[in-house]
Design an enzyme around this catalytic site. Structure first.
Site, PDB file in Angstrom:
ATOM      1  N   CYS A  12      -3.007  -6.237 -13.315  1.00 51.63           N
ATOM      2  CA  CYS A  12      -3.211  -6.483 -14.580  1.00 51.63           C
ATOM      3  C   CYS A  12      -4.677  -5.191 -15.676  1.00 51.63           C
ATOM      4  O   CYS A  12      -5.844  -5.425 -14.305  1.00 51.63           O
ATOM      5  CB  CYS A  12      -3.341  -7.404 -15.420  1.00 51.63           C
ATOM      6  N   ASN A  25      -5.856 -10.893 -18.186  1.00 47.41           N
ATOM      7  CA  ASN A  25      -5.493 -11.023 -16.706  1.00 47.41           C
ATOM      8  C   ASN A  25      -5.717 -12.168 -15.767  1.00 47.41           C
ATOM      9  O   ASN A  25      -6.849 -12.486 -16.023  1.00 47.41           O
ATOM     10  CB  ASN A  25      -6.535  -9.492 -16.112  1.00 47.41           C
ATOM     11  N   GLY A  26      -5.021 -12.274 -14.746  1.00 47.06           N
ATOM     12  CA  GLY A  26      -5.268 -13.327 -13.725  1.00 47.06           C
ATOM     13  C   GLY A  26      -4.788 -14.706 -14.127  1.00 47.06           C
ATOM     14  O   GLY A  26      -3.125 -14.182 -14.781  1.00 47.06           O
ATOM     15  N   LYS A  61      -0.053   1.127   6.422  1.00 45.21           N
ATOM     16  CA  LYS A  61       0.118   1.505   5.179  1.00 45.21           C
ATOM     17  C   LYS A  61       1.733   2.338   4.899  1.00 45.21           C
ATOM     18  O   LYS A  61       2.609   2.614   4.038  1.00 45.21           O
ATOM     19  CB  LYS A  61      -0.247   3.908   5.303  1.00 45.21           C
ATOM     20  N   TRP A  78       0.876  -6.523 -13.887  1.00 43.44           N
ATOM     21  CA  TRP A  78       1.132  -7.342 -12.040  1.00 43.44           C
ATOM     22  C   TRP A  78       1.769  -9.366 -12.867  1.00 43.44           C
ATOM     23  O   TRP A  78       1.156  -9.442 -12.978  1.00 43.44           O
ATOM     24  CB  TRP A  78       0.004  -7.465 -11.030  1.00 43.44           C
ATOM     25  N   LYS A 125      -3.234  -2.322  -7.676  1.00 48.32           N
ATOM     26  CA  LYS A 125      -4.574  -2.243  -6.624  1.00 48.32           C
ATOM     27  C   LYS A 125      -5.434  -2.964  -6.103  1.00 48.32           C
ATOM     28  O   LYS A 125      -5.943  -3.604  -5.368  1.00 48.32           O
ATOM     29  CB  LYS A 125      -5.322  -1.145  -7.592  1.00 48.32           C
ATOM     30  N   GLU A 135       3.404  -0.138   3.392  1.00 46.63           N
ATOM     31  CA  GLU A 135       3.619  -0.734   1.679  1.00 46.63           C
ATOM     32  C   GLU A 135       4.141   0.652   1.106  1.00 46.63           C
ATOM     33  O   GLU A 135       4.343   0.800  -0.183  1.00 46.63           O
ATOM     34  CB  GLU A 135       2.148  -0.863   1.292  1.00 46.63           C
ATOM     35  N   HIS A 180       3.738  -8.795  26.601  1.00 45.90           N
ATOM     36  CA  HIS A 180       3.408  -9.704  26.375  1.00 45.90           C
ATOM     37  C   HIS A 180       4.578 -10.610  25.219  1.00 45.90           C
ATOM     38  O   HIS A 180       4.538 -11.726  24.357  1.00 45.90           O
ATOM     39  CB  HIS A 180       2.286 -10.370  25.703  1.00 45.90           C
ATOM     40  N   ARG A 203      -3.289  -0.331 -11.719  1.00 42.76           N
ATOM     41  CA  ARG A 203      -3.601  -2.227 -11.509  1.00 42.76           C
ATOM     42  C   ARG A 203      -2.835  -3.229 -11.247  1.00 42.76           C
ATOM     43  O   ARG A 203      -2.351  -4.123 -11.223  1.00 42.76           O
ATOM     44  CB  ARG A 203      -4.715  -2.614 -12.615  1.00 42.76           C
ATOM     45  N   GLU A 222      -3.544   0.045  10.535  1.00 48.42           N
ATOM     46  CA  GLU A 222      -3.907   0.470   9.794  1.00 48.42           C
ATOM     47  C   GLU A 222      -3.058   1.716   9.082  1.00 48.42           C
ATOM     48  O   GLU A 222      -2.078   1.500   8.452  1.00 48.42           O
ATOM     49  CB  GLU A 222      -5.073   1.419   9.864  1.00 48.42           C
TER      50      GLU A 222
HETATM   51  C1  F6R Z   1      -4.061  -0.971   1.165  1.00 49.41           C
HETATM   52  C2  F6R Z   1      -4.941  -1.555   0.403  1.00 49.41           C
HETATM   53  C3  F6R Z   1      -4.642  -3.294   0.600  1.00 49.41           C
HETATM   54  C4  F6R Z   1      -6.646  -3.020  -0.042  1.00 49.41           C
HETATM   55  C5  F6R Z   1      -7.165  -5.150   0.090  1.00 49.41           C
HETATM   56  C6  F6R Z   1      -7.908  -5.235  -0.381  1.00 49.41           C
HETATM   57  O1  F6R Z   1      -3.420   0.531   0.922  1.00 49.41           O
HETATM   58  O2  F6R Z   1      -5.015  -1.320  -0.560  1.00 49.41           O
HETATM   59  O3  F6R Z   1      -4.701  -3.751   1.395  1.00 49.41           O
HETATM   60  O4  F6R Z   1      -7.128  -3.239   1.161  1.00 49.41           O
HETATM   61  O5  F6R Z   1      -5.829  -5.126  -1.218  1.00 49.41           O
HETATM   62  O6  F6R Z   1      -8.664  -4.075  -1.244  1.00 49.41           O
HETATM   63  P1  F6R Z   1     -10.234  -4.239  -1.415  1.00 49.41           P
HETATM   64  O7  F6R Z   1     -10.493  -3.670  -0.427  1.00 49.41           O
HETATM   65  O8  F6R Z   1     -10.443  -3.749  -3.773  1.00 49.41           O
HETATM   66  O9  F6R Z   1     -10.970  -6.052  -1.657  1.00 49.41           O
END
Ligand code: F6R
Length: 616
Positions: free
Chosen positions: A2, A101-102, A489, A75, A611, A492, A508, A27, A485
């Site tokens: 949010c 937010n929350g 990517k 969100w 985010k 998502e 395994h 957000r 990683e």
């Molecule tokens: C993936 C991504 C998330 C963040 C995770 C932690 O691309 O962006 O997995 O890495 O939510 O976020 P921060 O770093 O803000 O604590």
């Protein structure tokens, strides 16, 4: 999660707030809404879906001019993302508007109490109860909105940022904060409230961090901050060091692409000034004393998602350089398993946003057990660095795309720096050795630039695998977190099934997934420096090829031994082993971005994600 913006001043408040929401849309983008006060009348417009839906609504059904407004991008937590559940929420008198937010944990009780008192609620959200509670408290507080807010927040449990306006107070925006971010922007004859400084940096760079359990009353010429009891609060002012341009696309179609291409700069910035003339490392803001560092018996990296992967690299680097035993833990698991911590444990929390609730809760738990906490963070004024004993800032600049790219690379640089620093202090490592790694790091930006030259080739490769059902990523040593990683990517952004494995684990179990034509991306270790590991990975490549996999190999320049095992090769520059993630991750970011674009997905705002994850 949010995005929140509040404004009171001398400008057209609606445009200021909508502009702020655009910068905060990363957000959350389930719905958007705004409220303005004009002539002692409150007006609200809100719409499910992205901000553009709200803008269309505002075009068709304009709001009156106003110098005060609040706005929200959502969100969803409580209630599906529809118009009714969009914020702002209003009270029965339609004079109070609230954004949030929350999560308000005791909202069911509060809702039941309100219903008992005859209030008819018009949404499924936890937020709406706050609007009605403010309405009850307003007359009891001598029509003082800030005092009403203090009375209400004392009744709430959970994590929240709340912002409210009242039709009868055309110069007052009130905010409250517990466990969710809220920053004040101080302008000239105007003031701002926002979840993130990005919302107001085009207007002012002067900001105030709002602390835990504080209420702020914003007028056009005055900012008053108290605790929840009404006592004046201690606050910290700071000047934002990002400029407004950094939060714009700068000629790229996507924030993600722009941020991928900003990586050489972000890495270089994170390294600036870290080496003194006499070859000693300098981590200025990292305020742990030599005694405290000498005292460390164990380090635990805690983080989520992409930041967790940089923590995994941190473990390899820290143990290699400083010889301090390390663990890496998902922040969301950490406190629930009762970890063994004491004054000799250093918990290193890694977070781009500095607001991730799981990570915040992990460090609070660590502190309650007597551990020291160090934050690696990209965001000034955020809660995690503020609550940590020391901080090491990455200097990636604002990361707007939901998928983390430049933040990851700068986090890797930060864990490498920290490991070298501890090595220098604890083991008295010869400066020549440290200088050698620092020299290599100094050249890494250039090497990332070289990898970026492969972007077109990687995009072509993405076309070939657009219809793949599944993509596997494998690696060993630091290639393993890179594989994780790469898979994250792809999931998502391209919404494809993808898994990352430690290559040695294939036999395994996961090898059963290999079938004809499945693409397997392999992060190949250096044949120059890791001969044994390289041989093992070559065996893993053969195992998957024998079962029909198509191999995409990420290989350092000069390694020709691998060509015969590759269906596709992406070359990366030669680096030392621990620095390889800084170049090997880049083509994987481009690959996912390209696949998602080909599939027509919204790359910067992938579905279901936000985010900054400020709920547990
Ligand atoms: C993936 C991504 C998330 C963040 C995770 C932690 O691309 O962006 O997995 O890495 O939510 O976020 P921060 O770093 O803000 O604590």
């Amino acid at each position: 999660m949010c995005g929140i913006v509040g404004y009171v001043g001398n400008k057209q408040a609606l445009s200021v707030v909508v502009e702020g929401l655009r910068r905060l849309e990363y957000r959350g983008y389930d719905s958007a809404g705004v409220a303005v006060v004009n002539n002692k009348k409150l007006d609200v417009r809100k719409k499910a879906g992205k901000l553009t839906n709200l803008e269309t609504l505002l075009g068709n059904d304009p709001l009156p001019d106003s110098t005060i407004a609040i706005g929200h991008t959502r969100w969803a937590t409580h209630g599906i993302p529809n118009d009714a559940n969009a914020h702002p929420h209003t009270d029965v008198s339609n004079e109070i508007a609230v954004i949030h937010n929350g999560i308000i944990e005791n909202f069911s009780e509060l809702r039941a109490e309100l219903q008992k008192a005859g209030v008819k609620l018009s949404s499924d959200t936890d937020t709406e109860v706050v609007a009605h509670l403010l309405n009850f408290e307003y007359p009891k507080s001598n029509n003082d909105l800030a005092e009403s807010m203090r009375r209400v927040v004392r009744k709430l449990r959970g994590a929240f940022t709340l912002v409210a306006v009242h039709a009868q107070q055309p110069d007052v925006v009130v905010g409250a904060r517990r466990n969710s971010p809220l920053v004040v922007g101080r302008g000239n004859g105007e003031n701002f409230l926002a979840s993130d400084v990005a919302a107001f940096i085009s207007h002012t760079k002067n900001a105030i961090e709002l602390g835990q359990d504080q209420v702020v009353e914003l007028r056009h010429d005055k900012v008053t901050i108290t605790d929840f009891e009404g006592k004046p609060a201690v606050t910290k002012e700071f000047v934002v060091d990002w400029d407004a341009k950094a939060a714009e696309k700068g000629g790229f179609d996507l924030f993600m692409l722009k941020e991928i291409f900003e990586q050489p700069k972000a890495v270089a910035e994170t390294l600036v000034g870290r080496l003194s003339e006499n070859g000693k490392l300098v981590l200025e803001e990292m305020t742990l004393s030599i005694g405290e560092i000498a005292n460390i018996e164990k380090i635990v990296f805690v983080a989520c998602g992409t930041a967790f992967h940089s923590g995994m690299i941190g473990k390899y680097a820290m143990e290699r350089w400083s010889r301090i035993p390390c663990e890496v833990e998902l922040a969301s698991e950490f406190r629930y398993r009762d970890p063994i911590l004491n004054q000799r444990t250093l918990v290193v929390a890694i977070s781009q946003s500095g607001e991730t609730m799981d990570t915040l809760m992990a460090i609070r738990h660590a502190k309650s057990q007597g551990a020291r906490v160090l934050a690696i963070c990209n965001t000034q004024g955020a809660t995690i660095p503020r609550e940590s004993d020391a901080v090491l800032y990455t200097r990636g600049g604002p990361e707007i795309a939901v998928a983390s790219t430049k933040a990851f690379l700068t986090q890797v640089v930060a864990v490498e720096l920290l490991s070298l620093y501890f090595a220098e202090l604890r083991l008295d490592k010869p400066t020549t050795e440290i200088k050698q790694v620092m020299n290599e790091l100094a050249n890494i930006s250039h090497q990332i630039d070289v990898v970026l030259d492969t972007t077109d080739a990687v995009k072509e490769l993405a076309k070939k695998y657009m219809n793949a059902q599944s993509v596997l990523f494998i690696g060993r040593h630091v290639g393993f977190p890179v594989a994780l990683e790469g898979a994250l990517k792809l999931k998502e952004l391209a919404y494809m099934h993808a898994e990352g494995f430690a290559a040695g684990e294939l036999k395994h179990g996961p090898i059963a997934l290999i079938e004809d034509g499945i693409p397997v991306v392999v992060i190949v270790p250096s044949v120059r420096l890791e001969k044994e590991l390289h041989e093992k990975v070559v065996s893993n490549i053969q195992e998957v090829r024998a079962r029909g996999a198509r191999t995409i190999l990420i290989v350092e320049e000069g390694d020709d031994s691998i060509i015969e095992f590759a269906d596709h090769i992406i070359r990366i520059p030669q680096t030392s082993s621990l620095l390889q993630p800084l170049v090997a991750t880049v083509p994987l970011q481009v690959f996912s971005c390209a696949l998602a674009t080909l599939k027509g997905h919204d790359v910067d705002q992938p579905r279901n994600l936000a985010k900054s994850v400020t709920v547990e």
